[in-house]
Scaffold this active site. Structure first.
Site, short mmCIF file in Angstrom:
data_model
loop_
_atom_site.label_atom_id
_atom_site.label_comp_id
_atom_site.label_asym_id
_atom_site.label_seq_id
_atom_site.Cartn_x
_atom_site.Cartn_y
_atom_site.Cartn_z
N PHE A 81 -10.97 18.73 29.08
CA PHE A 81 -9.56 18.91 29.46
C PHE A 81 -9.22 20.40 29.43
CE2 PHE A 81 -4.97 18.92 28.88
CZ PHE A 81 -4.59 18.04 29.87
N ASP B 27 -12.25 16.57 20.09
CA ASP B 27 -10.91 16.22 20.57
C ASP B 27 -10.88 14.70 20.78
OD1 ASP B 27 -8.60 15.66 22.04
OD2 ASP B 27 -8.72 17.52 23.22
N TYR C 86 0.79 10.79 21.70
CA TYR C 86 1.61 10.12 22.72
C TYR C 86 0.83 9.24 23.69
CZ TYR C 86 0.33 14.52 25.14
OH TYR C 86 -0.34 15.59 25.66
N LYS C 87 -0.49 9.16 23.52
CA LYS C 87 -1.28 8.33 24.43
C LYS C 87 -1.44 6.93 23.82
CE LYS C 87 -3.85 12.39 26.06
NZ LYS C 87 -3.27 12.55 27.40
N ARG D 200 -6.96 6.86 38.36
CA ARG D 200 -7.27 6.67 36.95
C ARG D 200 -6.41 5.54 36.38
NH1 ARG D 200 -6.39 11.10 32.21
NH2 ARG D 200 -4.24 10.66 32.72
C1 LIG Z 1 -8.51 15.72 26.00
C2 LIG Z 1 -7.10 16.23 25.94
N1 LIG Z 1 -6.77 17.20 25.06
C3 LIG Z 1 -5.51 17.66 24.99
C4 LIG Z 1 -4.52 17.17 25.81
C5 LIG Z 1 -3.11 17.68 25.79
O1 LIG Z 1 -2.79 18.51 24.77
P1 LIG Z 1 -1.26 18.85 24.46
O2 LIG Z 1 -0.65 17.61 23.90
O3 LIG Z 1 -1.35 19.99 23.55
O4 LIG Z 1 -0.60 19.17 25.76
C6 LIG Z 1 -4.81 16.17 26.73
C7 LIG Z 1 -3.75 15.64 27.60
O5 LIG Z 1 -3.91 14.80 28.41
C8 LIG Z 1 -6.14 15.69 26.80
O6 LIG Z 1 -6.46 14.76 27.67
#
Ligand SMILES: Cc1ncc(COP(=O)(O)O)c(C=O)c1O
Length: 423
Positions: A129, A198, A223-224, A382
């Site tokens: 990401f 991550d 939030y996911k 997706r």
């Molecule tokens: C793998 C991954 N890391 C980080 C993030 C987003 O990070 P942040 O909440 O800091 O915008 C996402 C968002 O979709 C993601 O898919």
């Protein structure tokens, strides 16, 4: 050949079915985007309103003590720890994934600088990401490291002897492909590198064992699949062997051992609390608490193992129905078929119209999303599958809509081809 009746029978026999009632799903919506923003927990509006009215409105500043605001990041962290193979006291909910990644990568580089100063590489995947890559790029520039990106995981092994930190996302945001965390962390350690993970697409979606899997540091998203609400606080975990070793560089007063002593010098709090920075967003943490409640409600029904089994059944069904019913429409499966390599989403690529097809589906109430392709891969449709609130009939109906959008070519309509700012 699967039928609609089969799907209904599977829903009727699903032991997790009742969990759907914990959510407010708009009528007519089949939500396949919980990998981007989870559905609102039904309890959230009243709980957040109570935090506003009774805690903020009535208790005012006393609420930091009276309503337990002060240690909310730790209390939520202890609950979330159960979902990712961590122990109480090892994880806090705070800040964003990007900010937390900055903290843990900084700490990992500091350890590497002391233990293996000759190693100058941070290794990651080009398909990671972007925020992860941007954060790593910024830190590497500042600390004199080089960010080395690979196109395929098989290229990582050759780089490990020079690697300070291997930074990977467990489940890829675009393809849904999942790494073997234990194997990759073991390979990093065997070569003398640290492993930073991550878990944005893993926490609440797939079983994770941070301690058992040998990770050094981890961050993830609220939030996911944790359903914490838009921009919900993220989380940060540090293996106990590293937790006391360094401060992280965002050494704000909330990470101080005694914030209300107001001393002019910084003394880091013991353990994970030093990964907090400033005053915490209590209303957002309250939303995250409601989201965590929904995932933890599965614990008496088999917990993450049961959620995983249903997630795989849903994604298997989606793949099978797309291949049976949408054959000949140019869709290619991008997500691995092997269960051990699949997260909780299914991605399909198409050389033409991917964005417009997703828009046409959204207009029909089937909400997924689109991610642009690159040199290696065409554009992607997706679809995320959250087993807490999705059923087998939902999958049947979503595929039915997809077939109709493709067969009728309704996606060619101009309104579906106008790009929005957020895709
Ligand atoms: C793998 C991954 N890391 C980080 C993030 C987003 O990070 P942040 O909440 O800091 O915008 C996402 C968002 O979709 C993601 O898919």
């Amino acid at each position: 050949m699967t039928t609609l009746q089969d799907c209904r029978a599977r829903d009727a026999a699903d032991p997790l079915r009742a969990l759907r009632d914990l959510f407010t799903i708009p009528a007519g919506v089949i939500y396949l985007d919980g990998n981007s923003l989870g559905v609102m927990p039904a309890a959230a509006p009243a709980r957040i309103a109570a935090a506003v009215r009774e805690e903020w409105g009535t208790q005012l500043i006393r609420a930091w003590n009276a309503s337990g605001w002060f240690d909310l990041p730790q209390r939520l962290g202890d609950r979330l720890a159960r979902l990712v193979g961590a122990q109480p006291g090892e994880l806090v909910c705070t800040d964003s994934t990007s900010v937390n990644l900055f903290k843990v990568l900084s700490a990992a580089l500091k350890i590497a600088a002391e233990d293996a100063p000759q190693r100058r590489l941070v290794v990651s995947e080009r398909s990671n990401f972007p925020t992860d890559l941007y954060i790593a790029e910024g830190l590497c520039r500042e600390r004199g490291y080089r960010l080395q990106l690979v196109d395929a995981p098989e290229q990582i092994a050759a780089l490990l002897p020079e690697t300070a930190v291997l930074m990977l996302t467990h489940v890829n945001y675009r393809t849904g492909a999942m790494h073997d965390m234990a194997a990759m962390s073991a390979a990093a350690h065997a070569a003398g590198a640290l492993a930073v993970w991550d878990l944005a697409h893993s926490a609440g979606a797939v079983p994770v064992d941070l301690n058992g899997g040998g990770a050094d540091f981890a961050v993830g998203c609220g939030y996911k699949y944790l359903n914490g609400g838009p921009g919900a606080p993220a989380f940060v975990w540090v293996h106990p062997r590293h937790a006391q070793r360094f401060w992280q560089p965002l050494s704000g007063w909330w990470g101080h051992a005694a914030p209300f002593a107001f001393t002019p010098d910084y003394q880091p709090a013991p353990g994970i609390a030093r990964y907090l920075c400033g005053t915490q967003p209590i209303l957002s943490l309250t939303g995250l608490e409601c989201g965590l409640d929904t995932v933890l409600a599965a614990e008496p029904l088999g917990g993450m193992a049961a959620l995983r089994a249903k997630s795989l059944a849903l994604t298997d069904l989606f793949i099978a129905l797309v291949e049976e019913r949408c054959a000949g429409h140019g869709l290619e499966l991008v997500t691995p078929r092997a269960h051990a390599q699949r997260g909780s989403q299914v991605c399909l690529s198409r050389s033409e119209g991917a964005y417009a097809i997703v828009q046409a589906l959204i207009a029909r109430g089937v909400i997924g999303d689109y991610r642009a392709g690159d040199a290696q891969m065409p554009d992607i449709l997706r679809f995320g599958f959250t087993p807490l609130y999705l059923g087998f009939e939902d999958v049947w109906n979503a595929v039915e809509h997809l077939c109709e959008v493709l067969a009728s070519e309704e996606w060619r309509r101009s309104e579906f081809n106008a790009k929005h700012a957020v895709t």
